[in-house]
Enzyme design. Structure first.
Site, PDB file in Angstrom:
ATOM      1  N   ARG A  75       0.820  -1.216   0.000  1.00 37.65           N
ATOM      2  CA  ARG A  75       0.000   0.000   0.000  1.00 37.65           C
ATOM      3  C   ARG A  75       0.857   1.271   0.000  1.00 37.65           C
ATOM      4  O   ARG A  75       0.614   2.168  -0.801  1.00 37.65           O
ATOM      5  CB  ARG A  75      -0.994  -0.053   1.153  1.00 37.65           C
ATOM      6  CG  ARG A  75      -2.111  -1.062   0.895  1.00 37.65           C
ATOM      7  CD  ARG A  75      -3.023  -1.226   2.089  1.00 37.65           C
ATOM      8  NE  ARG A  75      -2.261  -1.644   3.267  1.00 37.65           N
ATOM      9  CZ  ARG A  75      -2.698  -1.545   4.510  1.00 37.65           C
ATOM     10  NH1 ARG A  75      -3.875  -1.009   4.746  1.00 37.65           N
ATOM     11  NH2 ARG A  75      -1.947  -1.956   5.513  1.00 37.65           N
ATOM     12  N   ASN A 132      -6.578  -2.903   1.503  1.00 37.55           N
ATOM     13  CA  ASN A 132      -6.522  -4.364   1.517  1.00 37.55           C
ATOM     14  C   ASN A 132      -7.935  -4.910   1.603  1.00 37.55           C
ATOM     15  O   ASN A 132      -8.763  -4.365   2.335  1.00 37.55           O
ATOM     16  CB  ASN A 132      -5.773  -4.860   2.755  1.00 37.55           C
ATOM     17  CG  ASN A 132      -4.277  -4.637   2.638  1.00 37.55           C
ATOM     18  OD1 ASN A 132      -3.767  -4.411   1.548  1.00 37.55           O
ATOM     19  ND2 ASN A 132      -3.583  -4.704   3.763  1.00 37.55           N
TER      20      ASN A 132
END
Ligand code: FE
Ligand code: MG
Ligand code: ZN
Ligand code: ZN
EC number: 6.2.-.-
Lengths: 778, 328
Positions: A28, A46
């Protein structure tokens, strides 16, 4: 599809799904960085399938973003799939990391433990850094994963780091998307993280510097138990013969080579000849033990690897190991090399210790002191072992650094499948979709603690990867404890898989090849459905089925397993087959050393067919040849005689004959006459030919015979692809000789690279076979 | 093939073939069955004997048929009373041999204090039998207050074996296969109810008795572990294995724990009573070499392990038919 109501035709919004190992690996923040680079807006999060990105901006920037996404992804990430769907513009300004969706990480992948990255290494060696000499330094690009994960989702509360509360500075790093430690679950520092401890026999020693104390102890010839990533090791100075001997004696490990750790690649190169493949293995993310040709002047005690032309070397893979080896180098000074023996922390064939109490108890009598720490290990994970063959890696043990990364299949499995694997060197596997999670090394199931970790491991994997198997696959041997476990499981559908079919199917699965291929399984022993022990098999195999088209002519195993442990039995039985009951009159060193009274019993057992199974095992042929050539009478560790036989072989030797014999019945399997090879060997022995030459001729003879067998199958079936597997192919000389000959003859050769050719790869093949069989019936 | 080895296959035949067909089980699967008859508890057991050769060092099939069934009765804590015997004779079997067998049966029964009350004889064609097969059925009475059976074994129990193991199996194998192992080995066939009486008289809290016949100590312990759902841990070096048996097993590639016994018992006893029981057993000729070999545990239910010389924990399995190598 969403209707587009766009004013600026250059502006686009995409939803991008990324699947694979993309969580817990800094993905990320990486996406965040890319979005900043092109000044794109949107979010990343996620979810249960991996990572979802929504992003908007100029179309060309979006394309570049996606390219970079795949090209520059973080070292531990493994992208399996990227799919894009266009959306209507939203018009945000910023890019954010959104909260994970509930039930997120379930279907995503847990990364393997990964060797210390260059950035972390720089920090621990920089006196100005706050993590200077801190043994538990890690980041999103490196560090412990599999061994510390208790449960999913993968966050700190579900790891063995949960009892360490992040200090302010660590928390700030953890929460900063621009930081290398953004959401690095095991992150720690000297203020808030785990601590080293130095324990002597009397208990805790008030030692301000455990690393220094350990290095001094090692330099002085002491044996130190070192708690590592997946378990305890036993360490001693590698150049101290007395220390190595003491370690062997206390550990009750007579002869099997010991692994080494060198401070760095430069030191490793003083021990071994390192080819490019070996170097890639040594320095890659997994850092396995790599078997490499030793230099004649390698500064290593003789007892480290007696009789071996290779050494097993690994490089430091945690900060603890880096720091320990650096400290050791400083203590021993420039006159000694920074090399230590770093072998599994156990007694002979037991599983390695990984719980502190158990380690104290079991390793206490072996080690003079402990270098330990207070970060618990949840999953035991042994060091991986690799060698190099035919220009690529050959895994001998696939464990730390590899498991639990999945092996990807070419096609979806019809349903979730559990495979229970073999009896020794056990690994199990869980397959779902296109992914097969081949477990870490479990070991010898006849050990109770190992049998327990087999059951616990299966439960752990099922939970981690959210797989509920509908089919269980198992080896046909009814005595395998893995097989008995499979048969007792409350899973209705059970599929038995022949041992060598599984070996070959593992290769087919790895290469995504449906077959049919020619499968050559060169193995120790596996259950044959005809009541004999198989192990030198030429198959025509697909994943779903196989036909045994040829095999090694039968040898005899007087005493069953005892004949595997005592190769002289196989050799003597072979001589009796060749020369009749008076073979012991042959004037050979082997027959002169023969225990006549024991042999009389064995001869009678063979005659009465009492616990004397027939075998087509190539492993046993090598055992017999090695025993006859004087490599010894009994194997002190698995395959010892055959392994040492390979080590002495002179590769520049013509082959012994090992003719292909026509089938006894039309349509039956042909056989390869291993006895003829042994007869030629006996002739050479009587003519005084050197063992090195004999060993070379045996290897070439077997390779030549297997080549002839493949040619024969090609003529009859038109198949040109050969898959090689089975434990005997850990013999690099045999594998390279055969693969080279096959390739020169126009065959395409498939060699297992992702899973071991030995029984450690069996479960992968069992999944492939069961999947194909279920698929065919649907 | 393999269904007679006393191993997993026989267990499977029982659970998957016979029990469903017979509508059972009507009680725990022990050596003998118990039924209440007018307030008395009657133990009944039946067993067939097919040993080859018929005569072996230390005995013959006749004694074996008497002792074996007495032992099955005795393993319920019962005192055997009477036996029936049924013979299947192969045409051509020498009468003189049959006479010797019958005599030794009579002697064995007499010595054991049981009576032979009924019998039957059938003759089969030459080549359809190995001389003689004998089936004996035994009856005994369980004294009041005694509850002994495999399901009563409990975690914590001490496990005692009454003497050296592996003698019968090796003696038979030696003569049948014509193999000499150096020192000759003699079968241990014996009737154990006298020893059991001595043991009961000691007042020890005995939970389970078992004669480790086919499949040896390993099979007996595995059956108890499975029936009682307990774990069993034995200590390898404490198991009395005669050197001749050990040497023979090493040559044969067999495990002494898998070798049959015909005059030994295994007892699970309350841990605190173990020493008292051992002392009592050692006063009896058949228990002179009794030894404590391990304990039952709540760990690993259903699994038998042996603590090895170096402290390892080896799983002791029941043989599955003819064992082929499992190691690579
Ligand atoms: Fe194998
Ligand atoms: Mg019986
Ligand atoms: Zn790092
Ligand atoms: Zn901190």
């Amino acid at each position: 599809m969403t209707e587009q109501t766009i004013t600026n035709p250059q502006q686009r919004r995409w939803r991008i799904y990324v699947r694979g190992i993309v969580q817990g690996v800094g993905f990320r923040p990486f996406v965040f960085g890319l979005a900043e680079r092109w000044q794109l807006a949107g979010f990343v999060r996620n979810d249960s399938y991996g990572v979802t990105i929504e992003i908007e901006g100029e179309e060309r920037a979006l394309h570049e973003f996606v390219t970079a996404l795949q090209r520059e992804s973080p070292p531990l990430a493994r992208i399996e799939q990227v799919s894009i769907e266009p959306l209507a513009l939203v018009g945000e300004r910023a890019f954010v990391i959104a909260a994970s969706q509930a039930q997120a990480q379930r279907r995503t992948l847990i990364a393997p433990d990964t060797a210390t990255c260059a950035d972390c290494l720089r920090e621990i060696t920089d006196p100005a850094d706050r993590r200077y000499r801190y043994a538990f330094t890690n980041c999103t690009n490196c560090g412990p994963r599999f061994t510390i994960v208790l449960d999913v989702p993968y966050d700190r509360a579900n790891t063995t780091m949960r009892s360490f509360v992040l200090c302010e500075r660590c928390r700030a790093e953890y929460e900063d998307p621009r930081d290398r430690r953004f959401h690095a679950q095991p992150t720690a520092c000297p203020v808030c993280g785990p601590q080293l401890q130095w324990l002597t026999a009397d208990g805790v020693l008030a030692e301000p510097d455990p690393l220094r104390a350990a290095a001094v102890a090692l330099a002085q010839g002491q044996i130190v138990a070192v708690k590592g990533l997946g378990g305890y090791h036993l360490a001693c100075a590698a150049d101290d013969e007395a220390a190595v001997r003491r370690l062997r004696q206390r550990k009750q490990r007579e002869a099997r080579p010991l692994a080494l750790m060198t401070r760095d690649l430069t030191v490793a190169a003083r021990l071994c000849v390192i080819d490019p493949v070996a170097q890639t293995l040594l320095t890659g993310p997994a850092h396995p033990i790599v078997l490499m040709p030793r230099r004649s002047d390698a500064p290593v005690a003789p007892s480290v690897a007696p009789g071996m032309r290779t050494l097993g070397v690994m490089l430091p893979y945690t900060p603890l190991h880096h720091l320990l080896l650096a400290e050791y180098a400083a203590v021993v000074g420039p006159t000694r090399e920074a090399v230590i023996v770093l072998t599994s922390g156990n007694l002979s064939d037991e599983p390695i210790a990984y719980h502190d109490d158990d380690a104290q108890q079991r390793l206490g009598p072996i080690a003079d002191a402990f270098l330990t720490h207070n970060r618990p290990i949840h999953m035991r994970c042994d060091d991986s072992v690799a060698s190099v063959a035919v220009g690529g890696p050959l895994l001998i043990r696939r464990s730390r650094g590899y498991a639990p990364a999945p092996i990807t299949l070419a096609a979806e499995l019809p349903c979730p499948i559990l495979a229970c694997g073999g009896h020794l060197k056990n690994t199990f596997a869980l397959g779902r979709g296109r992914e097969v999670f081949l477990s870490h090394h479990i070991g010898d199931l006849e050990n109770l603690p190992t049998l327990r970790s087999f059951h616990e491991g299966i439960a752990h994997f099922q939970r981690l990867f959210d797989i509920t198997p509908e089919v269980v696959a198992y080896d046909l041997h009814p005595g395998y404890l893995a097989t008995q476990a499979a048969l007792a499981m409350p899973i209705e559908r059970k599929i038995g898989v022949q041992h060598h079919h599984a070996h070959i199917a593992a290769v087919l699965a790895e290469y995504g090849h449906p077959g049919p291929v020619i499968g050559v399984a060169a193995d120790g022993s596996g259950y044959g459905p005809d009541g004999t022990v198989w192990g030198g098999e030429v198959l025509v195999a697909t994943c779903a089925s196989y036909e045994r088209v040829g095999h090694l002519g039968h040898l005899i195993l007087p005493g069953g397993e005892q004949a595997v442990r005592q190769p002289w039995r196989v050799a003597a039985a072979a001589l009796a087959q060749l020369y009749g009951p008076d073979f012991w009159r042959l004037a050979l060193p082997f027959t002169q050393q023969l225990d006549q009274s024991a042999w009389q019993v064995l001869a009678r057992m063979i005659e009465r067919n009492l616990n004397s199974p027939r075998t087509s095992s190539l492993g046993r042929l090598f055992d017999a040849a090695a025993a006859l050539t004087g490599m010894g009478q009994i194997a002190r560790y698995e395959g010892e005689l055959a392994i040492r036989f390979e080590q002495i072989a002179d590769p520049q030797q013509p082959p012994y004959p090992m003719p292909l014999r026509e089938p006894a019945t039309a349509g039956g399997p042909f056989t390869l006459d291993g006895l003829a090879l042994l007869a030629a060997l006996v002739d050479d022995l009587r003519a005084g030919v050197a063992p090195a030459a004999i060993a070379g001729r045996v290897h070439h003879g077997v390779a030549r015979a297997l080549l002839a067998a493949c040619r024969r199958v090609r003529e009859e079936r038109g198949l040109t692809i050969v898959a090689l597997s089975g434990g005997v192919f850990q013999n690099v000389l045999l594998l390279e000789t055969l693969a080279g000959a096959l390739q020169a003859d126009g065959f395409t050769v498939l060699i297992p690279r992702l899973a071991p050719p030995n029984d450690g790869g069996l479960a992968l093949g069992q999944v492939a076979v069961a999947g194909a069989q279920v698929g065919e019936r649907q | 093939m393999g269904h007679g080895a006393g191993g997993k296959l026989s267990t499977e035949l029982i659970t998957h073939l016979f029990l469903p067909a017979f509508g059972g089980p009507h009680g725990p699967l022990a050596d003998a069955a118990l039924i209440d008859v007018g307030g008395a508890r009657l133990a009944i057991s039946t067993d067939s004997f097919v040993v080859r050769p018929l005569f072996f060092p230390g005995g013959n099939i006749g004694e074996l048929a008497i002792n074996g069934t007495i032992n099955d009765i005795a393993m319920m804590g019962a005192q055997p009373i009477a036996l029936t015997a049924s013979f299947i004779l192969e045409e051509g079997m020498p009468l003189a041999q049959l006479g010797l067998i019958a005599e030794s049966m009579g002697r064995a029964a007499h010595n054991a204090g049981v009576i032979l009350i009924a019998g039957d004889t059938k003759v089969v064609d030459r080549g359809h039998g190995d001389g003689v097969y004998i089936t004996t059925t035994g009856f005994g009475l369980v004294p009041a207050g005694i509850t002994i059976g495999p399901e009563h074994a409990r975690p914590g129990d001490a496990i005692i074996v009454s003497g050296p193991i592996g003698l019968h199996g090796i003696a038979i194998l030696s003569v049948r296969e014509g193999i000499e192992f150096g020192a000759p080995v003699t079968s241990d066939t014996a009737a154990l109810h006298g020893l059991v009486s001595t043991m009961l008289a000691s007042g020890s809290r005995i939970h389970t008795l078992r004669d480790p016949t086919r499949g040896g100590v390993a099979a007996a312990l595995n059956e108890i572990a499975a029936t009682a759902q307990i774990g069993i841990e034995i200590i390898e070096r404490d198991i009395p294995i005669p050197p001749a048996v050990q040497a023979a097993c090493e040559l044969l590639g067999m495990d002494p724990l898998h070798i049959a016994n015909e005059g030994k018992l295994i007892v699970f006893v309350e841990r605190d009573d173990a020493e008292r029981l051992l002392a009592a057993m050692r006063t009896h000729p058949l228990g002179r070499d009794a030894a404590l070999i391990g304990y039952a545990t709540i760990d690993h239910p259903g699994v038998v392990v042996a603590r090895t010389g170096i402290g390892g924990m080896r799983v002791v399995d029941t043989l599955v038919g003819e064992q082929l190598p499992r190691i690579c």
